[in-house]
Motif scaffolding. Structure first.
Motif, mmCIF file in Angstrom:
data_model
loop_
_atom_site.group_PDB
_atom_site.id
_atom_site.type_symbol
_atom_site.label_atom_id
_atom_site.label_comp_id
_atom_site.label_asym_id
_atom_site.label_seq_id
_atom_site.Cartn_x
_atom_site.Cartn_y
_atom_site.Cartn_z
ATOM 1 N N ASN A 18 -7.631 0.297 2.479
ATOM 2 C CA ASN A 18 -7.622 -0.528 3.685
ATOM 3 C C ASN A 18 -8.915 -1.320 3.860
ATOM 4 O O ASN A 18 -8.878 -2.508 4.209
ATOM 5 C CB ASN A 18 -7.390 0.358 4.915
ATOM 6 C CG ASN A 18 -6.093 1.138 4.806
ATOM 7 O OD1 ASN A 18 -5.066 0.600 4.428
ATOM 8 N ND2 ASN A 18 -6.133 2.425 5.135
ATOM 9 N N ALA A 19 -10.048 -0.681 3.651
ATOM 10 C CA ALA A 19 -11.323 -1.395 3.776
ATOM 11 C C ALA A 19 -11.424 -2.500 2.730
ATOM 12 O O ALA A 19 -11.978 -3.576 2.996
ATOM 13 C CB ALA A 19 -12.491 -0.422 3.635
ATOM 14 N N GLY A 274 -19.774 -0.080 -1.905
ATOM 15 C CA GLY A 274 -19.896 0.236 -0.490
ATOM 16 C C GLY A 274 -18.555 0.254 0.212
ATOM 17 O O GLY A 274 -18.265 1.158 1.015
ATOM 18 N N VAL A 275 -17.719 -0.733 -0.081
ATOM 19 C CA VAL A 275 -16.390 -0.789 0.534
ATOM 20 C C VAL A 275 -15.533 0.383 0.066
ATOM 21 O O VAL A 275 -14.821 1.008 0.865
ATOM 22 C CB VAL A 275 -15.708 -2.135 0.203
ATOM 23 C CG1 VAL A 275 -14.236 -2.116 0.619
ATOM 24 C CG2 VAL A 275 -16.433 -3.281 0.894
ATOM 25 N N ASP A 285 -6.791 7.926 6.980
ATOM 26 C CA ASP A 285 -6.192 6.588 7.052
ATOM 27 C C ASP A 285 -6.401 5.935 8.419
ATOM 28 O O ASP A 285 -5.509 5.254 8.927
ATOM 29 C CB ASP A 285 -4.702 6.653 6.731
ATOM 30 C CG ASP A 285 -4.268 5.550 5.780
ATOM 31 O OD1 ASP A 285 -5.140 4.998 5.090
ATOM 32 O OD2 ASP A 285 -3.063 5.246 5.734
ATOM 33 N N ARG A 286 -7.580 6.104 8.976
ATOM 34 C CA ARG A 286 -7.847 5.511 10.286
ATOM 35 C C ARG A 286 -7.959 3.992 10.225
ATOM 36 O O ARG A 286 -7.846 3.312 11.246
ATOM 37 C CB ARG A 286 -9.133 6.094 10.870
ATOM 38 C CG ARG A 286 -9.003 7.545 11.331
ATOM 39 C CD ARG A 286 -10.352 8.120 11.709
ATOM 40 N NE ARG A 286 -11.225 8.241 10.547
ATOM 41 C CZ ARG A 286 -12.469 8.708 10.576
ATOM 42 N NH1 ARG A 286 -12.992 9.087 11.735
ATOM 43 N NH2 ARG A 286 -13.195 8.794 9.483
ATOM 44 N N LEU A 287 -8.167 3.442 9.035
ATOM 45 C CA LEU A 287 -8.284 1.993 8.884
ATOM 46 C C LEU A 287 -6.964 1.346 8.493
ATOM 47 O O LEU A 287 -6.950 0.224 7.977
ATOM 48 C CB LEU A 287 -9.349 1.671 7.833
ATOM 49 C CG LEU A 287 -10.784 2.072 8.175
ATOM 50 C CD1 LEU A 287 -11.709 1.804 6.996
ATOM 51 C CD2 LEU A 287 -11.276 1.326 9.404
ATOM 52 N N ALA A 288 -5.876 2.024 8.746
ATOM 53 C CA ALA A 288 -4.561 1.503 8.338
ATOM 54 C C ALA A 288 -4.257 0.137 8.950
ATOM 55 O O ALA A 288 -3.518 -0.659 8.378
ATOM 56 C CB ALA A 288 -3.469 2.492 8.710
ATOM 57 N N ALA A 289 -4.843 -0.145 10.123
ATOM 58 C CA ALA A 289 -4.595 -1.433 10.774
ATOM 59 C C ALA A 289 -5.094 -2.600 9.935
ATOM 60 O O ALA A 289 -4.625 -3.728 10.100
ATOM 61 C CB ALA A 289 -5.261 -1.461 12.148
ATOM 62 N N ALA A 290 -6.037 -2.329 9.043
ATOM 63 C CA ALA A 290 -6.587 -3.394 8.190
ATOM 64 C C ALA A 290 -5.777 -3.588 6.920
ATOM 65 O O ALA A 290 -6.103 -4.467 6.111
ATOM 66 C CB ALA A 290 -8.031 -3.065 7.828
ATOM 67 N N ARG A 291 -4.726 -2.811 6.763
ATOM 68 C CA ARG A 291 -3.990 -2.761 5.495
ATOM 69 C C ARG A 291 -3.499 -4.122 5.029
ATOM 70 O O ARG A 291 -3.548 -4.446 3.844
ATOM 71 C CB ARG A 291 -2.823 -1.783 5.617
ATOM 72 C CG ARG A 291 -1.994 -1.620 4.360
ATOM 73 C CD ARG A 291 -1.110 -0.401 4.454
ATOM 74 N NE ARG A 291 -1.921 0.813 4.618
ATOM 75 C CZ ARG A 291 -1.420 2.000 4.927
ATOM 76 N NH1 ARG A 291 -0.119 2.138 5.143
ATOM 77 N NH2 ARG A 291 -2.220 3.044 5.041
#
Length: 372
Positions: A18-19, A274-275, A285-291
């Motif tokens: 996601n990141a 870094g990413v 998977d807290r960054l799923a919104a960025a998927r």
């Protein structure tokens, strides 16, 4: 017949990065800041140096984007290598579907923006007697652009939708990846790293067609990172240390040695590590919104120059002066319009066009099978 299971040991358990997706969108936006200086280039037939600190809004806060946004291209190449390794290494039937998938994904939007820029450039040239930024608007470069072959060494310089030069070089990297795919499955890290080192060595030794070798080097560098991840060598702590070390190296090479190419190489992989450290740490998977944010990056990248050229034509016709581009609100408008165009393009043009190409290809195969 169902889809074959992935080949063992060639795909990470983490299906989505996601990141990494978010970083692709941010990298596309970085290029917009580098190209913002185009607004201040008058109708001239030669290279024109823009005093970016003087004319760019928010320059003192975002100088690094205005001065170094172009290196996001190298980051795109490295991310592509990582993603291609993730998608294709474990796919036993990848070689048979590879080029159709690439054509369906890349060419429709490329052809659309190529045709649009050709019309806009003809309009600009008719008004000013010269082209805007990219001056090689002839039949040779148009034909080369049709096949995304316009930066393979036959070109005089960038032409038409200028930013697409990096896609042209990436097509060559795709071809090398396709050829090496069987070997990459047997030894992904060693073979990818060897290809990366050889290509970058040719670039650093000033071999002809340097941009092509640079792209291949960064692309296979990204693939080598994925190979190392497959062997368990890239955990969050390791990635963080590598990112920090390469960041320090990039600053040292840039400021002390004034070696821009070396600093770009170190900085690119510092950003990638870094990413990936963020992604490996995000186990829940807290960054799923960025998927899906990265899906817009291709559209942002290809649409921003036609949008810029259209705005220049409008400003020149209505206002007669491009001083409006010095206003912070105008910068925000340009970046926002390009990002919105990227999302709209992906949803309403790129995805439907991709499905159409795949559907037509499926019908053709079916017809051929019946005829046989």
């Amino acid at each position: 017949m169902g889809k074959r299971p992935p080949l063992p040991g060639l795909r990470l358990d983490k299906r989505h990065f996601n990141a990494l997706d978010l970083s692709r969108l941010l990298a596309a936006c970085a290029v917009l800041f580098w190209h913002y200086q185009h607004f201040f280039v008058p109708p001239v037939e030669f290279h024109f140096n823009v005093n970016r600190p003087k004319v760019s809004p928010f320059y003192h806060e975002l100088w690094w984007l205005f001065d170094y946004g172009h290196v996001a291209v190298q980051y795109f190449w490295a991310v592509s290598g990582f993603v291609f390794a993730h998608v294709y290494l474990a796919d036993e039937g990848a070689r048979g579907r590879f080029w159709l998938a690439r054509v369906a994904r890349l060419w429709p939007l490329h052809l659309l923006t190529l045709g649009l820029v050709a019309v806009l450039q003809a309009t600009y040239s008719g008004m000013n007697g010269t082209e805007f930024i990219y001056h090689h608007q002839d039949m040779k470069h148009f034909v080369l652009s049709l096949g995304l072959a316009h930066y393979w060494g036959w070109q005089a310089d960038q032409s038409f939708n200028g930013p697409s030069w990096s896609l042209s070089t990436e097509i060559v990297a795709y071809a090398v990846f396709w050829l090496l795919l069987p070997g990459l499955r047997r030894s992904p890290t060693v073979l990818a790293l060897t290809a990366a080192v050889m290509a970058l060595a040719l670039f650093f030794r000033k071999a002809p067609d340097g941009p092509v070798f640079t792209c291949i080097g960064y692309f296979f560098g990204g693939a080598a990172v994925y190979g190392a991840a497959l062997r368990g060598g890239l955990r969050t702590g390791v990635l963080t240390v590598l990112a920090a070390g390469l960041t320090v190296s990039a600053v040292w090479m840039g400021r002390s040695l004034h070696w821009e190419d070396g600093a770009t190489l170190a900085g690119t992989f510092a950003a990638l590590f870094g990413v990936l450290a963020i992604d490996t740490a995000d186990r829940s998977d807290r960054l799923a919104a960025a998927r899906h944010l990265g899906d817009a990056s291709y559209g942002v990248y290809l649409w921003h120059f036609p949008i810029q050229l259209g705005l220049v034509l409008l400003i020149d016709s209505v206002l007669g002066s491009r001083g409006i581009a010095r206003q912070p609100a105008f910068l925000l408008f340009f970046v926002g319009a390009s990002v919105l165009a990227g999302f709209a393009s992906h949803r309403w043009f790129e995805r439907p066009a991709q499905r159409l190409v795949l559907k037509l290809a499926g019908r053709r195969r079916a017809a051929g099978a019946v005829a046989a």
